[in-house]
Design an enzyme around this catalytic site. Structure first.
Site, short mmCIF file in Angstrom:
data_model
loop_
_atom_site.label_atom_id
_atom_site.label_comp_id
_atom_site.label_asym_id
_atom_site.label_seq_id
_atom_site.Cartn_x
_atom_site.Cartn_y
_atom_site.Cartn_z
N CYS A 1 129.13 129.07 -0.25
CA CYS A 1 130.50 129.14 0.21
C CYS A 1 130.59 130.07 1.41
O CYS A 1 129.61 130.65 1.85
CB CYS A 1 131.41 129.66 -0.91
N ARG B 1 134.93 126.67 -0.14
CA ARG B 1 134.09 126.35 -1.28
C ARG B 1 133.17 125.16 -1.05
O ARG B 1 133.59 124.12 -0.56
CB ARG B 1 134.95 126.05 -2.52
N LEU B 2 131.90 125.36 -1.43
CA LEU B 2 130.94 124.28 -1.59
C LEU B 2 130.69 124.19 -3.09
O LEU B 2 130.05 125.06 -3.68
CB LEU B 2 129.64 124.58 -0.84
N ILE C 1 129.23 123.52 -6.50
CA ILE C 1 127.90 123.27 -7.07
C ILE C 1 127.93 123.34 -8.60
O ILE C 1 127.32 122.54 -9.28
CB ILE C 1 126.87 124.31 -6.55
N ILE C 2 128.65 124.32 -9.14
CA ILE C 2 128.78 124.51 -10.59
C ILE C 2 130.26 124.50 -10.94
O ILE C 2 131.08 125.05 -10.20
CB ILE C 2 128.13 125.85 -11.02
N ASN D 1 130.27 134.20 -2.58
CA ASN D 1 129.37 133.19 -2.02
C ASN D 1 128.03 133.33 -2.72
O ASN D 1 127.43 134.41 -2.70
CB ASN D 1 129.21 133.45 -0.50
N ASP E 1 130.18 130.42 -12.69
CA ASP E 1 129.59 131.75 -12.61
C ASP E 1 130.52 132.77 -11.96
O ASP E 1 130.32 133.97 -12.12
CB ASP E 1 128.25 131.71 -11.86
N SER F 1 113.41 125.85 -1.92
CA SER F 1 112.42 125.99 -0.85
C SER F 1 111.31 126.94 -1.28
O SER F 1 111.42 127.64 -2.29
CB SER F 1 113.10 126.52 0.42
N GLY F 2 110.25 126.97 -0.48
CA GLY F 2 109.11 127.85 -0.76
C GLY F 2 109.14 129.14 0.02
O GLY F 2 108.12 129.85 0.07
#
Length: 626
Positions: free
Chosen positions: A2, A50-51, A53-54, A75, A100, A362-363
């Site tokens: 976010c 807001r993005l 996700i949960i 965020n 969360d 990602s790594g």
């Protein structure tokens, strides 16, 4: 992920300019296209993009407790929120959502400022406690999520996820910080806590800032740091523990109410993450990769091999070797000068990934955690010689050899000894700084004008390293790893990925940088990380049952951009116009004759100055847009 924004009156309780707050919030719409919210109170305004996700239908922000005492704009992702939720429920707190965010509210009520030590995730938030009249700002331990703040000339303080939001405020002190310019030209980014502006700051990773209206603004407080204290020295024990910790970190970070994918370059780190994901998911991993035209930098065949082994669905994006259309876009994306050219392919792979999923693992962090960079190996070689010869002998001897040895940019690596000789003429910290600098001390000394040197008053970018040295561990490998954790990782790597991913409303998670895993890896003996010239030694050993040998033990590659050929070919005129034009010269910072030498020697093929030219090109683009 976010975007967050806040304004607080430090002097009284003047009404918030809602229109200004919303304008600041809208600059970050790319970080949160799924919703927005504003909270206003006397002398305070919080905003959110807001993005989701949960808890997709709930958890709108800013979020307040039912009694209105505590409000947060946040965020990130708290991966252990379900465990904390159960613990807080047992203490009598009642939850209305399934996400969360609400956990942060009650964690504050239960544990106060210590709540951040209980949160395992990636986060940046601003929390207002009406009863205590306190604004609490916090950033996650490794600095995965950004947080900027600025005390304005009119007595207000603002904070935001990105600098562009603070730049919307008319009272931001936008005078350029000349020490930050020096740091940028040395490192290729501006390390925290500075920004390019005198009036804005980055909250460092693992820090909090408590703001009390009516009181002077204090200093950020550190609540987490990586401590290198080796306790594990057995390779087999380390390998077993490593896989267990990595699996746990990946499992925690798969929590989402939307599909989760992965970046898969074909390197060790991303391949390890995909291998762990495949064993934990009940569907194929959606993986994204970048293909380069130059086979020397193309890892696609390795990515395909790993994807095939684990039944992952691999989507490959072919990068145009002359894709320099993003130059202007990038300079605006990072809000301040930023010179890592791998941001170009990173932007493209994030663009690709967003077409498939909303979250990727990602790594990132594997090289810092497990000593994967080639420069670590060379630093240890140099340290052995430093231990054998005192600085009083090394400085004149290797200083002279470094000056006499030709700069062989195009010779085989074993003949390119000039930089090593120059490093050996320095102490340990100065030597490591020399190895990572985009423009070394000698180049910057030639580049700067007399007036700019006078304005710097002797300040040098290596001071950033010395500032962290007090807490750095004694072992030479652990010491430079620590310096990278404090500078390169948050300032370059994580900044690159955050801006490139959020430009596409994509959330990137980094299981190898899970604080629990980082703390455990810091307890491994240095020789388990770098042994016999092999970086990531124990990491690779642990992964032998999971990944092919040719993936584990091949030479390291990376996101390569053909800067050298660009600057001699299609961008030749653009480089000359930018670096030799009025805008750069009008700063008064640079020696015009040396700028011209830099450009001409590169374009004639006499030297490879592609990295310094790129840094200067990005600086010019920033100055033009600022």
């Amino acid at each position: 992920m976010c975007g967050i924004v806040g304004l607080i009156d430090l002097e009284s309780q003047r009404p918030v300019d809602r229109e200004l707050l919303e304008q600041m919030n809208q600059t970050q719409i790319h970080r949160g296209p799924d919703g927005e919210g504003v909270y206003l109170a006397p002398g305070l305004g919080l905003a959110h993009r807001r993005l989701a996700i949960i808890d997709l239908a709930g958890s709108a922000q800013p979020m307040s407790t039912p009694d209105g005492r505590v409000t947060v704009t946040y965020n990130g992702e708290i991966y252990n929120f379900k465990e904390l939720r159960r613990e807080l429920k047992a203490q009598g707190y009642l939850f209305r959502t399934q996400g969360d965010t609400e956990v942060i509210l009650y964690a504050w009520l239960a544990w106060g400022e210590a709540c951040v030590k209980r949160l395992r995730g990636i986060f940046a938030f601003g929390l207002w406690d009406e009863a205590q009249k306190v604004l609490f700002l916090a950033r996650d331990p490794l600095g995965v999520k950004p947080l900027y703040y600025a005390p304005f000339a009119d007595g207000w303080l603002g904070f935001a996820s990105e600098l562009k939001a603070l730049k919307k405020h008319p009272k931001l002190d936008r005078r350029l910080d000349l020490e930050a310019v020096e740091e940028y030209l040395a490192f290729g980014y501006v390390p925290d806590p500075k920004t390019i502006y005198r009036g804005a700051f980055k909250l460092p990773p693992g820090h909090t800032l408590t703001v009390r209206p009516g009181q002077p603004l204090g200093e950020p407080v550190c609540y987490w740091d990586v401590r290198f204290a080796p306790t594990v020295r057995d390779a087999r024990e380390a390998a077993q523990g490593l896989i267990a910790h990595l699996k746990q970190a990946v499992k925690m970070q798969l929590v989402a109410d939307v599909p989760v994918g992965a970046f898969l370059s074909g390197g060790v780190d991303s391949s390890a993450v995909v291998a762990m994901m495949a064993g934990l998911m009940d569907r194929p991993v959606e993986a994204c990769s970048i293909a380069f035209g130059d086979p020397a930098f193309n890892e696609t065949e390795y990515a395909k091999e790993v994807a095939g082994r684990y039944g992952a669905r691999l989507c490959v994006y072919q990068v145009d070797p002359d894709d320099f259309s993003l130059l202007e876009r990038l300079s605006g994306l990072y809000d301040e000068p930023y010179a890592d050219s791998s941001a170009l392919p990173t932007y493209r792979v994030c663009e690709l990934a967003r077409q498939q999923v909303k979250v990727v693992l990602s790594g990132d962090g594997g090289d810092e955690n497990f000593a994967g960079y080639r420069r670590y190996r060379w630093h240890l070689y140099e340290e052995r010689l430093r231990a054998w010869l005192p600085l009083s002998l090394r400085r004149p001897l290797f200083g002279l050899l470094g000056r006499l040895y030709p700069k062989l940019d195009f010779a085989p690596r074993f003949l390119r000894a000039k930089s090593t000789l120059e490093s050996l003429a320095r102490d340990s910290v100065e030597g490591y700084f020399h190895s990572v600098a985009v423009l070394g001390d000698g180049l910057r000394a030639k580049l700067y004008s007399a007036s700019f040197k006078k304005a710097l008053a002797g300040y040098r970018a290596v001071s950033v390293f010395y500032r962290h040295l007090e807490k750095a561990p004694p072992h030479p490998l652990s010491r430079v790893q620590y310096l990278d954790f404090k500078t390169y990782l948050p300032g370059d790597i994580l900044t690159k990925v955050d801006r490139a991913s959020m430009a596409h409303s994509l959330e990137v998670r980094v299981p190898i940088l899970d604080p629990g895993l980082v703390e455990w890896v810091a307890g491994l003996a240095p020789e388990l990380k770098l042994r016999g010239g092999e970086g990531k030694y124990v990491f690779k050993k642990a992964l032998e049952p999971y990944l092919p040998e040719r993936v584990l033990y091949r030479p390291k590659m990376g996101f390569a951009v053909p800067l050298a050929s660009w600057f001699r070919g299609p961008l030749r005129d653009r480089v000359r116009a930018a670096l030799l034009g009025e805008r750069m010269l009008d700063t008064g910072w640079f020696n015009p004759a040396f700028l011209r030498t830099l450009v001409e020697q590169h374009q004639l093929g006499l030297r490879d100055f592609s990295a310094p030219i790129w840094a200067l090109l990005m600086l010019e683009a920033f100055l033009r847009q600022n």
